[in-house]
Scaffold this active site. Structure first.
Site, PDB file in Angstrom:
ATOM      1  N   LEU A  90     -29.453  17.608 -16.200  1.00  0.00           N
ATOM      2  CA  LEU A  90     -28.772  18.533 -17.103  1.00  0.00           C
ATOM      3  C   LEU A  90     -27.534  17.885 -17.716  1.00  0.00           C
ATOM      4  O   LEU A  90     -26.934  16.988 -17.117  1.00  0.00           O
ATOM      5  CB  LEU A  90     -28.396  19.808 -16.340  1.00  0.00           C
ATOM      6  CG  LEU A  90     -29.610  20.490 -15.659  1.00  0.00           C
ATOM      7  CD1 LEU A  90     -29.159  21.514 -14.636  1.00  0.00           C
ATOM      8  CD2 LEU A  90     -30.508  21.128 -16.707  1.00  0.00           C
ATOM      9  N   PRO A  91     -27.112  18.339 -18.912  1.00  0.00           N
ATOM     10  CA  PRO A  91     -26.105  17.607 -19.676  1.00  0.00           C
ATOM     11  C   PRO A  91     -24.645  17.891 -19.344  1.00  0.00           C
ATOM     12  O   PRO A  91     -23.777  17.138 -19.773  1.00  0.00           O
ATOM     13  CB  PRO A  91     -26.409  18.028 -21.120  1.00  0.00           C
ATOM     14  CG  PRO A  91     -26.952  19.416 -20.985  1.00  0.00           C
ATOM     15  CD  PRO A  91     -27.764  19.398 -19.716  1.00  0.00           C
ATOM     16  N   THR A 121     -24.981  14.160 -14.287  1.00  0.00           N
ATOM     17  CA  THR A 121     -23.686  13.529 -14.044  1.00  0.00           C
ATOM     18  C   THR A 121     -22.614  14.596 -14.137  1.00  0.00           C
ATOM     19  O   THR A 121     -22.339  15.127 -15.217  1.00  0.00           O
ATOM     20  CB  THR A 121     -23.414  12.414 -15.070  1.00  0.00           C
ATOM     21  OG1 THR A 121     -24.446  11.427 -14.968  1.00  0.00           O
ATOM     22  CG2 THR A 121     -22.072  11.750 -14.797  1.00  0.00           C
ATOM     23  N   LYS A 196     -21.730   7.273  -9.653  1.00  0.00           N
ATOM     24  CA  LYS A 196     -22.128   7.296 -11.068  1.00  0.00           C
ATOM     25  C   LYS A 196     -20.909   7.257 -11.984  1.00  0.00           C
ATOM     26  O   LYS A 196     -20.911   6.572 -13.014  1.00  0.00           O
ATOM     27  CB  LYS A 196     -22.969   8.536 -11.355  1.00  0.00           C
ATOM     28  CG  LYS A 196     -23.349   8.727 -12.827  1.00  0.00           C
ATOM     29  CD  LYS A 196     -24.180   7.574 -13.364  1.00  0.00           C
ATOM     30  CE  LYS A 196     -24.467   7.720 -14.859  1.00  0.00           C
ATOM     31  NZ  LYS A 196     -25.398   8.806 -15.164  1.00  0.00           N
ATOM     32  N   LYS A 271     -18.009  12.605 -22.229  1.00  0.00           N
ATOM     33  CA  LYS A 271     -17.985  13.517 -21.076  1.00  0.00           C
ATOM     34  C   LYS A 271     -17.795  12.741 -19.774  1.00  0.00           C
ATOM     35  O   LYS A 271     -16.953  13.087 -18.933  1.00  0.00           O
ATOM     36  CB  LYS A 271     -19.277  14.320 -21.010  1.00  0.00           C
ATOM     37  CG  LYS A 271     -19.338  15.326 -19.862  1.00  0.00           C
ATOM     38  CD  LYS A 271     -20.763  15.658 -19.455  1.00  0.00           C
ATOM     39  CE  LYS A 271     -21.388  14.535 -18.644  1.00  0.00           C
ATOM     40  NZ  LYS A 271     -22.690  14.897 -18.040  1.00  0.00           N
TER      41      LYS A 271
END
Length: 325
Positions: A90-91, A121, A196, A271
């Site tokens: 998912l974004p 992330t 990450k 982001k």
């Protein structure tokens, strides 16, 4: 030495650290989030012979996957009703919270023994928050963000950075091996996400450096393929140059060869760099990230000039064209 007050009792670990007695290892796989990364990952599960039950708010993306053999579901809750193991890609943090904790979300429909693998992330704290809600239903969650980009997703060569209990990670890795070439257990829930953020901090900075190097070559009249060859066999070598080169005409099969379409959007890099910065500022001892901050400014400028949806390697084009005006 153990504190005397701890003798005779075991200090409870956070809910997201507790191992579940059993989690599913076979059966249908749920998949929520069919963007540039999620769609090819789900396709690789289908290619490996697994039945996939999928959901995405983008009906075209969902239809594309069903044409490849997946079964469509009407909501995240409908996915987990049919699959005991669910992968999410998912974004954003709000989307993760909505998919897991919102109405018709995954958590509300989950059962004891379900396993969730979140490849999004996000912040480590958010991963732990969601894992606690999942554990309260008797299920488990591992955070497993990826590295390798769209090429890695398409070719099933991703690297997964995984956080969770040893038992949950062991079972998740069986499934992750169908979508990638390597998975690393980084620690408890949230530590995959922490790894990450560190990785993408380095990626964002290194891509900016490669873009500037190729922009300088453009000004000096140096053949770009020759520069890339030098970079890739010398001390300037990095993934941004030898696998995902940002200069058009240097490499086939990467976003720079197709007008920076697809790939990893500039706005997503913004982001991730923002999340890394926030994590650094919220750590026990605050940490300055000066190079990360400069890279964030560059990608933000690129986005402000209308290229936020283009691959982040399009920073090369932005640097070259912005300074020609």
């Amino acid at each position: 030495m153990m504190n005397v007050l701890q003798l005779g009792r075991r200090v409870a670990a956070p809910a997201w650290r507790r191992s579940m007695a059993s989690v599913p290892e076979d059966g249908p796989i749920g998949f929520v989030g069919l963007g540039n990364m999620g769609a090819p990952m789900a396709r690789n599960l289908i290619k490996a012979g697994r039945k996939v039950v999928a959901f995405d708010v983008n009906e075209a993306m969902l239809a594309s996957l069903t044409s490849a053999g997946a079964t469509a579901a009407a909501s995240p809750a409908a996915v987990v009703a049919q699959a005991r193991t669910v992968v999410t890609m998912l974004p954003s943090i709000p989307t993760v919270r909505q998919v897991y904790l919102g109405e018709n979300g995954l958590v509300g429909a989950s059962r004891t023994g379900d396993l969730f693998i979140d490849c999004s992330t996000i912040e480590p704290a958010t991963a732990q928050e969601v894992a606690t809600a999942v554990q309260a239903r008797g299920a488990s969650l591992v955070d497993a963000p990826v590295s390798g980009g769209t090429i890695g997703a398409e070719q099933a060569t991703l690297t997964f950075m995984v956080g969770g209990t040893e038992e949950s990670v062991r079972i998740a890795q069986v499934l992750l091996s169908l979508m990638g070439k390597k998975s690393v257990h980084c620690g408890d829930v949230g530590m995959g996400t922490a790894a990450k953020l560190c990785n993408n901090l380095v990626l964002g900075i290194s891509m900016a450096a490669v873009c500037e190097g190729h922009a300088l070559a453009d000004r000096l009249g140096l053949d770009q393929k020759k520069l890339a060859d030098i970079l890739n066999t010398s001390s300037g070598r990095c993934w941004s140059s030898d696998t995902y080169n940002p200069c058009p005409g240097v490499m086939e099969g990467v976003p720079s060869a197709r007008g920076y379409s697809g790939g990893f959007a500039c706005d997503l890099m913004i982001k991730d760099l923002g999340l890394a910065s926030a994590a650094a500022h919220s750590s026990k001892t605050k940490l300055a990230l000066p190079l990360g901050s400069l890279a964030l400014q560059l990608y933000s400028l690129m986005s402000m000039h209308g290229a936020g949806n283009k691959d982040f390697s399009g920073l090369y084009k932005f640097i070259v064209e912005a300074q020609k005006q």
